[in-house]
Design a protein around this motif. Structure first.
Motif, PDB file in Angstrom:
ATOM      1  N   LYS A   1       0.821  -1.207   0.000  1.00 52.69           N
ATOM      2  CA  LYS A   1       0.000   0.000   0.000  1.00 52.69           C
ATOM      3  C   LYS A   1       0.855   1.257   0.000  1.00 52.69           C
ATOM      4  O   LYS A   1       0.405   2.310  -0.465  1.00 52.69           O
ATOM      5  CB  LYS A   1      -0.930   0.000   1.229  1.00 52.69           C
ATOM      6  CG  LYS A   1      -2.098  -0.961   1.123  1.00 52.69           C
ATOM      7  CD  LYS A   1      -2.980  -0.894   2.356  1.00 52.69           C
ATOM      8  CE  LYS A   1      -4.153  -1.858   2.254  1.00 52.69           C
ATOM      9  NZ  LYS A   1      -5.008  -1.818   3.467  1.00 52.69           N
ATOM     10  N   ARG A   2       2.071   1.132   0.507  1.00 54.14           N
ATOM     11  CA  ARG A   2       2.992   2.269   0.541  1.00 54.14           C
ATOM     12  C   ARG A   2       3.878   2.310  -0.713  1.00 54.14           C
ATOM     13  O   ARG A   2       4.803   3.115  -0.774  1.00 54.14           O
ATOM     14  CB  ARG A   2       3.874   2.180   1.793  1.00 54.14           C
ATOM     15  CG  ARG A   2       3.116   2.301   3.125  1.00 54.14           C
ATOM     16  CD  ARG A   2       2.682   3.738   3.398  1.00 54.14           C
ATOM     17  NE  ARG A   2       3.833   4.605   3.504  1.00 54.14           N
ATOM     18  CZ  ARG A   2       4.510   4.824   4.651  1.00 54.14           C
ATOM     19  NH1 ARG A   2       4.106   4.241   5.775  1.00 54.14           N
ATOM     20  NH2 ARG A   2       5.545   5.628   4.673  1.00 54.14           N
ATOM     21  N   GLY A   3       3.592   1.439  -1.699  1.00 60.53           N
ATOM     22  CA  GLY A   3       4.342   1.453  -2.950  1.00 60.53           C
ATOM     23  C   GLY A   3       5.642   0.694  -2.930  1.00 60.53           C
ATOM     24  O   GLY A   3       6.468   0.856  -3.835  1.00 60.53           O
ATOM     25  N   VAL A   4       5.846  -0.149  -1.929  1.00 58.96           N
ATOM     26  CA  VAL A   4       7.069  -0.930  -1.831  1.00 58.96           C
ATOM     27  C   VAL A   4       6.858  -2.281  -2.517  1.00 58.96           C
ATOM     28  O   VAL A   4       5.862  -2.968  -2.270  1.00 58.96           O
ATOM     29  CB  VAL A   4       7.477  -1.151  -0.363  1.00 58.96           C
ATOM     30  CG1 VAL A   4       8.755  -1.985  -0.276  1.00 58.96           C
ATOM     31  CG2 VAL A   4       7.666   0.189   0.342  1.00 58.96           C
ATOM     32  N   GLU A   5       7.771  -2.671  -3.383  1.00 68.07           N
ATOM     33  CA  GLU A   5       7.701  -3.984  -4.016  1.00 68.07           C
ATOM     34  C   GLU A   5       8.038  -5.052  -2.970  1.00 68.07           C
ATOM     35  O   GLU A   5       9.003  -4.913  -2.218  1.00 68.07           O
ATOM     36  CB  GLU A   5       8.695  -4.072  -5.172  1.00 68.07           C
ATOM     37  CG  GLU A   5       8.687  -5.422  -5.881  1.00 68.07           C
ATOM     38  CD  GLU A   5       9.790  -5.542  -6.923  1.00 68.07           C
ATOM     39  OE1 GLU A   5       9.877  -6.613  -7.556  1.00 68.07           O
ATOM     40  OE2 GLU A   5      10.574  -4.575  -7.079  1.00 68.07           O
ATOM     41  N   VAL A   6       7.235  -6.123  -2.927  1.00 62.48           N
ATOM     42  CA  VAL A   6       7.452  -7.183  -1.940  1.00 62.48           C
ATOM     43  C   VAL A   6       7.527  -8.534  -2.649  1.00 62.48           C
ATOM     44  O   VAL A   6       6.662  -8.871  -3.458  1.00 62.48           O
ATOM     45  CB  VAL A   6       6.322  -7.222  -0.894  1.00 62.48           C
ATOM     46  CG1 VAL A   6       6.599  -8.331   0.135  1.00 62.48           C
ATOM     47  CG2 VAL A   6       6.193  -5.880  -0.190  1.00 62.48           C
ATOM     48  N   ILE A   7       8.550  -9.296  -2.345  1.00 60.29           N
ATOM     49  CA  ILE A   7       8.715 -10.652  -2.864  1.00 60.29           C
ATOM     50  C   ILE A   7       8.842 -11.578  -1.663  1.00 60.29           C
ATOM     51  O   ILE A   7       9.787 -11.462  -0.869  1.00 60.29           O
ATOM     52  CB  ILE A   7       9.958 -10.765  -3.760  1.00 60.29           C
ATOM     53  CG1 ILE A   7       9.874  -9.775  -4.919  1.00 60.29           C
ATOM     54  CG2 ILE A   7      10.104 -12.197  -4.282  1.00 60.29           C
ATOM     55  CD1 ILE A   7      11.132  -9.726  -5.758  1.00 60.29           C
ATOM     56  N   GLY A   8       7.889 -12.486  -1.491  1.00 63.06           N
ATOM     57  CA  GLY A   8       7.903 -13.386  -0.350  1.00 63.06           C
ATOM     58  C   GLY A   8       8.134 -14.826  -0.739  1.00 63.06           C
ATOM     59  O   GLY A   8       8.055 -15.204  -1.913  1.00 63.06           O
ATOM     60  N   GLY A   9       8.421 -15.666   0.249  1.00 65.34           N
ATOM     61  CA  GLY A   9       8.596 -17.090   0.020  1.00 65.34           C
ATOM     62  C   GLY A   9       9.913 -17.469  -0.634  1.00 65.34           C
ATOM     63  O   GLY A   9      10.045 -18.578  -1.163  1.00 65.34           O
ATOM     64  N   VAL A  10      10.902 -16.593  -0.597  1.00 65.31           N
ATOM     65  CA  VAL A  10      12.200 -16.884  -1.219  1.00 65.31           C
ATOM     66  C   VAL A  10      13.011 -17.800  -0.300  1.00 65.31           C
ATOM     67  O   VAL A  10      13.215 -17.481   0.875  1.00 65.31           O
ATOM     68  CB  VAL A  10      12.980 -15.579  -1.493  1.00 65.31           C
ATOM     69  CG1 VAL A  10      14.357 -15.891  -2.041  1.00 65.31           C
ATOM     70  CG2 VAL A  10      12.195 -14.689  -2.441  1.00 65.31           C
ATOM     71  N   ALA A  11      13.433 -18.947  -0.827  1.00 65.42           N
ATOM     72  CA  ALA A  11      14.224 -19.919  -0.043  1.00 65.42           C
ATOM     73  C   ALA A  11      13.544 -20.189   1.298  1.00 65.42           C
ATOM     74  O   ALA A  11      14.175 -20.162   2.359  1.00 65.42           O
ATOM     75  CB  ALA A  11      15.651 -19.413   0.165  1.00 65.42           C
ATOM     76  N   GLU A  12      12.237 -20.473   1.244  1.00 62.91           N
ATOM     77  CA  GLU A  12      11.459 -20.592   2.483  1.00 62.91           C
ATOM     78  C   GLU A  12      11.950 -21.736   3.363  1.00 62.91           C
ATOM     79  O   GLU A  12      11.967 -21.612   4.603  1.00 62.91           O
ATOM     80  CB  GLU A  12       9.977 -20.775   2.161  1.00 62.91           C
ATOM     81  CG  GLU A  12       9.099 -20.768   3.402  1.00 62.91           C
ATOM     82  CD  GLU A  12       7.622 -20.682   3.086  1.00 62.91           C
ATOM     83  OE1 GLU A  12       6.819 -20.974   3.984  1.00 62.91           O
ATOM     84  OE2 GLU A  12       7.270 -20.323   1.944  1.00 62.91           O
TER      85      GLU A  12
END
Length: 297
Positions: free
Chosen positions: A70-81
Motif C-alpha cells: 500500500k505504501r508502494g514498496v515492491e514485496v517478494i515473499g517465500g524466497v528460499a522458504e
C-alpha cells in the motif's frame, strides 16, 4: 524488530537506504505494540523493495506485505522458504504453539533466575541482593530492554520492591522500557517502586500463567520475561509455558535459603523437566546458561 535495528545501524553509519532492497528471513511485522511496525519503518525509510523468506505466522503481527504494498514498496515473499524456516528454528516453532484450547501464537516466555552454585536465590534471612555481579546484572538489564513485558508475583514485589526497569550501566533508564506486570491477589502498595518512572504497570489478579499470557498477547506483547521468584517461575515451568531459561549462576554457596525452583510436582528422576543448552556466556565471575526445553521424544 531486526529491520528497525538495521535501519538504525545504517543511519548511525551515515548510509542512505532510500531505494535499497531489504532482505529478511521473516515477513516484516505490521502490529503496533510497544514499538511501531517494522513494515512502516521500512516504508518510511524509503526502502524500495523487500524480499523475505517466511510469512509471519503470528496473526497479531502478520500483514506486513499488505502494509508495504500500500505504501508502494515492491514485496517478494517465500524466497528460499525452507532455508528460512531452518534459520528461524525454535523461534518459529514457538510462534505456532498456542495456549491450551486456543488457536494462534502466544508470546515467547523467558524464565530468568539468578542463583548460587547450590541453587539458592536468597539467603536464609531472605536477602538476595546481590547474588550475581555487575556484568551479569548489566546483561539482564539488556534483556529487559528487549522484551515487551516483565512479570513478577506479588510475593517478590513485596519482598524486594523491584522497579522492573531496564537500565543502562550508568544507572539511567534505557530508551525501551518493558510493560511491568504484577500477578497475584495481594495489592500493590501505593509507594511501590513499580509505580515510579519506567514502563506502564499492569496488575493482574490471577495466579494462572495462561491467563497472564492471554492478556499480554491481546496487548501485542510477543516476548515476556519472567523475573518473579521460585513460585512464579515454577508455575510457568509446570504449565509447560517456558520457552527458554536464562540461568545466571554465581560462584557462591549459601547452604540454606530459597531454591531457584520449587513445586513442580516431580517425584522421580524419570519425570524431570529436561532442557538442552543452547549457549553459555561468562559474565565477569558469573555464568549465564541459556537452555530450551527438549522436544518430546
Amino acid at each position: 524488530h531486526a529491520e528497525a535495528a538495521a535501519l538504525a545501524a545504517a543511519r548511525a553509519a551515515g548510509s542512505d537506504v532510500r531505494g535499497a532492497t531489504a532482505v529478511v528471513s521473516l515477513e516484516p511485522c505490521a502490529h503496533w505494540g510497544r514499538t511501531g511496525p517494522c513494515a512502516v519503518a521500512l516504508a518510511d525509510a524509503g526502502i524500495a523493495r523487500v524480499v523475505f523468506s517466511v510469512p509471519d505466522p503470528n496473526p497479531v503481527a502478520a500483514g506486513g506485505t499488505q502494509v508495504l504494498r500500500k505504501r508502494g514498496v515492491e514485496v517478494i515473499g517465500g524466497v528460499a522458504e525452507a532455508s528460512g524456516r531452518e534459520a528461524l528454528g525454535d523461534w518459529l516453532a514457538r510462534q505456532v504453539a498456542p495456549l491450551p484450547g486456543e488457536v494462534g501464537a502466544r508470546p515467547q516466555v523467558l524464565v530468568k533466575m539468578a542463583a548460587t552454585l547450590d541453587g539458592r536465590v536468597a539467603a536464609a534471612d531472605g536477602t538476595s541482593r546481590w547474588i550475581t555481579g555487575p556484568a551479569a546484572r548489566d546483561h539482564a538489564h539488556g534483556t529487559r530492554a528487549r522484551v515487551g513485558a516483565i512479570v513478577v508475583g506479588t510475593g517478590t514485589l513485596l519482598a524486594d520492591d523491584p522497579a522492573l526497569t531496564a537500565r543502562l550501566p550508568d544507572g539511567s533508564l534505557a530508551d525501551n522500557q518493558p510493560l511491568r506486570v504484577v500477578m497475584g491477589s495481594r495489592p500493590v502498595p501505593r509507594d511501590a517502586a513499580v509505580r515510579g518512572p519506567g514502563g506502564d504497570l499492569l496488575v493482574l489478579r490471577t495466579h494462572d500463567p495462561a491467563e497472564v499470557l492471554r492478556e499480554l498477547s491481546s496487548r501485542g506483547v510477543r516476548e515476556v520475561l519472567i523475573e518473579g521468584g521460585p513460585t512464579i517461575a515454577s508455575a510457568f515451568l509446570a504449565a509447560g509455558l517456558a520457552d527458554e531459561l536464562h540461568a545466571y549462576i554465581a560462584p557462591a554457596l549459601l547452604g540454606a535459603g530459597a531454591h531457584a525452583i520449587s513445586g513442580l510436582g516431580i517425584s522421580t528422576i524419570t519425570s524431570a523437566l529436561r532442557f538442552h543448552i543452547v549457549d553459555v556466556h561468562r559474565l565477569g565471575d558469573d555464568l549465564l546458561v541459556v537452555a530450551r526445553p527438549r522436544p518430546p521424544g
